[in-house]
Design a protein around this motif. Structure first.
Motif, PDB file in Angstrom:
ATOM      1  N   THR A  98       0.810  -1.214   0.000  1.00 45.41           N
ATOM      2  CA  THR A  98       0.000   0.000   0.000  1.00 45.41           C
ATOM      3  C   THR A  98       0.843   1.264   0.000  1.00 45.41           C
ATOM      4  O   THR A  98       0.310   2.361   0.014  1.00 45.41           O
ATOM      5  N   GLY A  99       2.157   1.089   0.006  1.00 49.09           N
ATOM      6  CA  GLY A  99       3.022   2.258  -0.094  1.00 49.09           C
ATOM      7  C   GLY A  99       3.305   2.943   1.220  1.00 49.09           C
ATOM      8  O   GLY A  99       3.887   4.015   1.249  1.00 49.09           O
ATOM      9  N   TYR A 100       2.902   2.326   2.329  1.00 48.32           N
ATOM     10  CA  TYR A 100       3.195   2.952   3.626  1.00 48.32           C
ATOM     11  C   TYR A 100       4.666   2.798   3.967  1.00 48.32           C
ATOM     12  O   TYR A 100       5.300   3.704   4.480  1.00 48.32           O
ATOM     13  N   PRO A 125       3.988   6.100  -7.153  1.00 49.90           N
ATOM     14  CA  PRO A 125       3.208   5.774  -5.957  1.00 49.90           C
ATOM     15  C   PRO A 125       1.772   6.289  -6.012  1.00 49.90           C
ATOM     16  O   PRO A 125       0.854   5.606  -5.577  1.00 49.90           O
ATOM     17  N   GLU A 126       1.583   7.478  -6.575  1.00 49.68           N
ATOM     18  CA  GLU A 126       0.230   8.037  -6.514  1.00 49.68           C
ATOM     19  C   GLU A 126      -0.748   7.253  -7.379  1.00 49.68           C
ATOM     20  O   GLU A 126      -1.865   6.971  -6.953  1.00 49.68           O
ATOM     21  N   LYS A 151      -1.304   3.872  -5.616  1.00 42.37           N
ATOM     22  CA  LYS A 151      -2.116   3.979  -4.398  1.00 42.37           C
ATOM     23  C   LYS A 151      -3.581   4.239  -4.722  1.00 42.37           C
ATOM     24  O   LYS A 151      -4.462   3.870  -3.959  1.00 42.37           O
ATOM     25  N   ALA A 152      -3.814   4.886  -5.862  1.00 45.05           N
ATOM     26  CA  ALA A 152      -5.189   5.189  -6.237  1.00 45.05           C
ATOM     27  C   ALA A 152      -5.988   3.910  -6.517  1.00 45.05           C
ATOM     28  O   ALA A 152      -7.210   3.925  -6.490  1.00 45.05           O
ATOM     29  N   LEU A 211      -9.369  13.022   0.203  1.00 45.67           N
ATOM     30  CA  LEU A 211      -8.007  12.498   0.156  1.00 45.67           C
ATOM     31  C   LEU A 211      -7.847  11.524  -1.004  1.00 45.67           C
ATOM     32  O   LEU A 211      -6.813  11.459  -1.646  1.00 45.67           O
ATOM     33  N   LYS A 212      -8.900  10.787  -1.273  1.00 48.81           N
ATOM     34  CA  LYS A 212      -8.830   9.800  -2.350  1.00 48.81           C
ATOM     35  C   LYS A 212      -9.251  10.369  -3.685  1.00 48.81           C
ATOM     36  O   LYS A 212      -9.436   9.644  -4.645  1.00 48.81           O
ATOM     37  N   ARG A 213      -9.446  11.661  -3.707  1.00 51.18           N
ATOM     38  CA  ARG A 213      -9.783  12.377  -4.937  1.00 51.18           C
ATOM     39  C   ARG A 213     -11.053  11.860  -5.587  1.00 51.18           C
ATOM     40  O   ARG A 213     -11.118  11.694  -6.802  1.00 51.18           O
ATOM     41  N   THR A 228      -0.928   6.171   2.614  1.00 52.25           N
ATOM     42  CA  THR A 228      -1.398   5.187   1.651  1.00 52.25           C
ATOM     43  C   THR A 228      -2.463   5.778   0.735  1.00 52.25           C
ATOM     44  O   THR A 228      -2.976   5.093  -0.129  1.00 52.25           O
ATOM     45  N   ALA A 229      -2.780   7.039   0.942  1.00 55.21           N
ATOM     46  CA  ALA A 229      -3.723   7.704   0.046  1.00 55.21           C
ATOM     47  C   ALA A 229      -2.956   8.214  -1.174  1.00 55.21           C
ATOM     48  O   ALA A 229      -1.745   8.422  -1.100  1.00 55.21           O
ATOM     49  N   PRO A 230      -3.667   8.379  -2.278  1.00 61.61           N
ATOM     50  CA  PRO A 230      -2.961   8.838  -3.486  1.00 61.61           C
ATOM     51  C   PRO A 230      -2.574  10.313  -3.429  1.00 61.61           C
ATOM     52  O   PRO A 230      -2.972  11.097  -4.259  1.00 61.61           O
ATOM     53  N   VAL A 231      -1.829  10.676  -2.411  1.00 58.93           N
ATOM     54  CA  VAL A 231      -1.292  12.039  -2.324  1.00 58.93           C
ATOM     55  C   VAL A 231       0.193  11.925  -1.989  1.00 58.93           C
ATOM     56  O   VAL A 231       0.618  10.958  -1.372  1.00 58.93           O
TER      57      VAL A 231
END
Lengths: 351, 292
Positions: free
Chosen positions: A48-50, A69-70, A73-74, A101-103, B82-85
């Motif tokens: 999840t990119g954490y 990553p963006e 993560k999306a 946050l999740k656009r 972990t959010a797309p930012v």
């Protein structure tokens, strides 16, 4: 689709994930299984990119989590072990924040939040501060947050931890519903849960992949047991004689209680169940219960993850209302054995 | 970034921290304004404002301590990361939220010169230009201090440690000029002082990059260069350390605005560039933690 390529994560000298290779296909429910400290959460955190990986890469729907990553993560909704909640916000505020946050496009936000709230049954607490919610509701808010935006992949780290059985059932149903449109990956060390929900099981231990297969195939491959449990209404002697007539059968246990005889026998190469049935029928000693002691997932798990190779055989409880390997949907609590003479004492959970 | 900004700003006013900070800043400066300008009749609001800069030491740690540390402690950083930012937009969102809280009293300060004008009548003299320039400098200094607090908050999980450490740094910066007076002026002493500065920079580099090679090379090259310069021309080193460190005297810039009526553009550039550096380091610290 997620592709984990040669993933390594080191914390100093400790290797948490050790050259893990894994492909996760679309539209299935995956269960991540492993003892505590096996690297489940670390793997999920990297996916999840954490966290960053020491070596290797994770490709999510064609995007590398390290390089793009963006975009990667999306594609993911994530519920970590501890739901990441801002306790100073109300549920609605929090979900609105997460949608931003999740656009999620502004015009879709309220509709999506409404849908997610319905799915996770949060309607009654929507205006309350998260700080005042119970553990179960908090978990559901976390889940709602993961679902929000309806990403193709939803990753849940121990989603039912700390919940009561009723809530577990609800969450499990929710996961099954989600699985219709999403790839779901969940980790747990509750085996019955994984068995009930997952199409595919991934077992990791010491950061290494031990197995990646369907529950049935895992059980099949790693065991195929031949122990038979038997309850017959009749005298012990009669049963003993009957069993002696069967080819290749060794009796391990034989006991009479009242009018019933309980037996545990081991079969040879041949499956004698059918023959036994007719033999008992001929003797007018009806079989009340007959089941194969199938290798349960638990045994597979223990066998794979124990460093000492042999796992203790699962001790099955005898009883007329004994439910074997296949559990009814939604029940994680074992049903207590009920003796025929005794009044019923179910320990079932009222739904 | 917008979502994070809105959430953070909301959190400051939900949790009272924001309101308390605003109230304190208004009360403290208001007191000075009342005494200096209204009672003693000093014509510049800048005087009152620059006298009240001690309030940074109290307000800034209060404002910045929770910014990153709280997220880390409550694991909500998992949600953000972990959010797309990007990490940069997370940091900027938090930074601008704090700046907004800080800017509220600054905007209200803008009324003070007008009040003075009203109170003093037609013949009264109010230095509007100087006053508003000072308010701007005050705001930018606040931004810089906020970014320092943000960086410190990113280094720890504990809000208390973040607050105390930030307050410590701010006290040091507040007393900066006074401390510089005690530094040696002789060339030899300054060489040693400069070597210590270089070593500190190398140590900072090491803690940021964990690379022994980079920090070692920087440290060694710096020391060699200093020693060579010293051998070639030792006079260069007289009062070098106070001069170098004096360039980073942050409060002097504000004093230039307030008491000397100088529009210190260089000082503002210093504020902005240091703010940028602190934000950059904050992003790096958060990124680095993901690797460990």
């Amino acid at each position: 689709m997620i592709e984990i390529r040669n993933l390594v994560k080191r914390y100093g000298d400790h290797v948490a994930v050790d050259h893990l290779n894994l492909t996760i296909e679309e539209g299935k429910v995956y269960g991540f299984l492993g003892p505590n400290g096996a690297g489940k959460s670390t793997t999920m955190n990297i996916m999840t990119g954490y966290l960053s990986a020491t070596e290797g890469d994770v490709i999510i729907n064609g995007h590398s989590i390290l390089e793009e990553p963006e975009e990667a993560k999306a594609c993911i909704g994530y519920l970590p072990e501890l739901p990441p909640l801002y306790t100073d916000m109300t549920v609605l505020e929090y979900l609105t924040f997460c949608a931003g946050l999740k656009r999620v496009p502004v015009q879709e936000r309220s509709a999506q939040i409404q849908r997610v709230v319905q799915m996770t049954r949060l309607e009654s607490v929507i205006g309350r501060l998260i700080a005042n919610l119970s553990k179960g509701y908090r978990q559901r808010v976390g889940l709602a947050q993961a679902i929000l935006g309806f990403p193709p992949i939803i990753i849940l780290d121990e989603p039912t931890i700390g919940l009561d059985p009723k809530q577990i059932i609800e969450i499990r149903r929710l996961i099954s519903n989600l699985a219709k449109e999403h790839t779901v990956i969940l980790s747990s060390h509750i085996l019955s849960e994984i068995q009930a929900v997952c199409d595919q099981i991934i077992i990791i231990h010491h950061g290494k992949l031990l197995a990646n297969d369907t529950p049935d195939r895992l059980e099949e491959e790693l065991g195929g047991s031949n122990t038979l449990h038997l309850t017959v209404k009749g005298e012990k002697k009669t049963v003993e004689k009957l069993l002696a007539n069967e080819a290749g059968v060794t009796v391990e246990e034989l006991e009479q209680e009242g009018a019933y005889t309980y037996a545990t026998v081991r079969m040879g190469a041949e499956d004698v169940r059918e023959h036994l049935f007719f033999a008992c029928a001929d003797q007018r000693t009806p079989i009340l219960n007959l089941h194969l002691d199938e290798t349960s997932l638990e045994q597979v798990f223990l066998r794979l993850t124990s460093d000492a190779v042999v796992a203790p055989p699962q001790k099955k409880r005898r009883g007329l209302l004994h439910r074997n390997s296949v559990q009814p949907e939604g029940t994680s609590i074992a049903v207590a054995p009920v003796h025929p003479e005794e009044p019923e004492k179910h320990e079932e959970v009222s739904d | 970034m917008k979502a994070i900004y809105k959430r953070e700003l909301g959190a400051y006013f939900h949790s009272m921290i924001g309101s308390v900070c605003v109230a304190f800043m208004l009360a403290a400066v208001g007191l000075y304004f009342m005494v200096y300008n209204m009672f003693q009749g000093a014509p510049g609001f800048a005087t009152a404002l620059s006298s009240a800069i001690f309030l940074f030491i109290i307000v800034i740690p209060l404002l910045t301590m929770r910014s990153v540390a709280e997220d880390r402690k409550n694991k909500t950083d998992q949600l953000l990361l972990t959010a797309p930012v990007s990490v940069t937009s997370v940091v900027l969102g938090k930074f601008f939220a704090m700046v907004t809280v800080f800017a509220v009293p600054c905007v209200l300060y803008c009324f003070c010169p007008l009040i003075m004008k009203l109170a003093s009548g037609s013949e009264g003299i109010v230095y509007f230009k100087s006053d508003y320039a000072t308010i701007l400098a005050f705001l930018l200094l606040g931004c810089l201090y906020i970014s320092i607090g943000l960086l410190i908050s990113a280094l720890t999980e504990s809000q208390i440690i973040a607050a105390v450490a930030t307050a410590g740094v701010l006290v040091l910066l507040y007393l900066w000029d006074g401390i510089l007076n005690f530094l040696p002026t002789a060339a030899g002493g300054n060489l040693i002082g400069m070597i210590i500065v270089v070593l500190l920079i190398a140590l900072l580099l090491y803690s940021l990059t964990s690379s022994f090679v980079i920090s070692g090379v920087v440290g060694a090259a710096g020391i060699v260069a200093l020693v060579v310069c010293y051998i070639v021309n030792s006079e260069l080193f007289a009062s070098l350390l106070p001069n170098v460190l004096g360039a980073f005297s942050l409060t002097t810039v504000l004093t230039n605005f307030a008491t000397d009526y100088i529009f210190d553009a260089g000082g503002l550039v210093l504020y902005l560039s240091l703010t940028f550096l602190m934000l950059f380091l904050t992003v790096q610290m958060i990124q680095r933690r993901r690797w460990n």
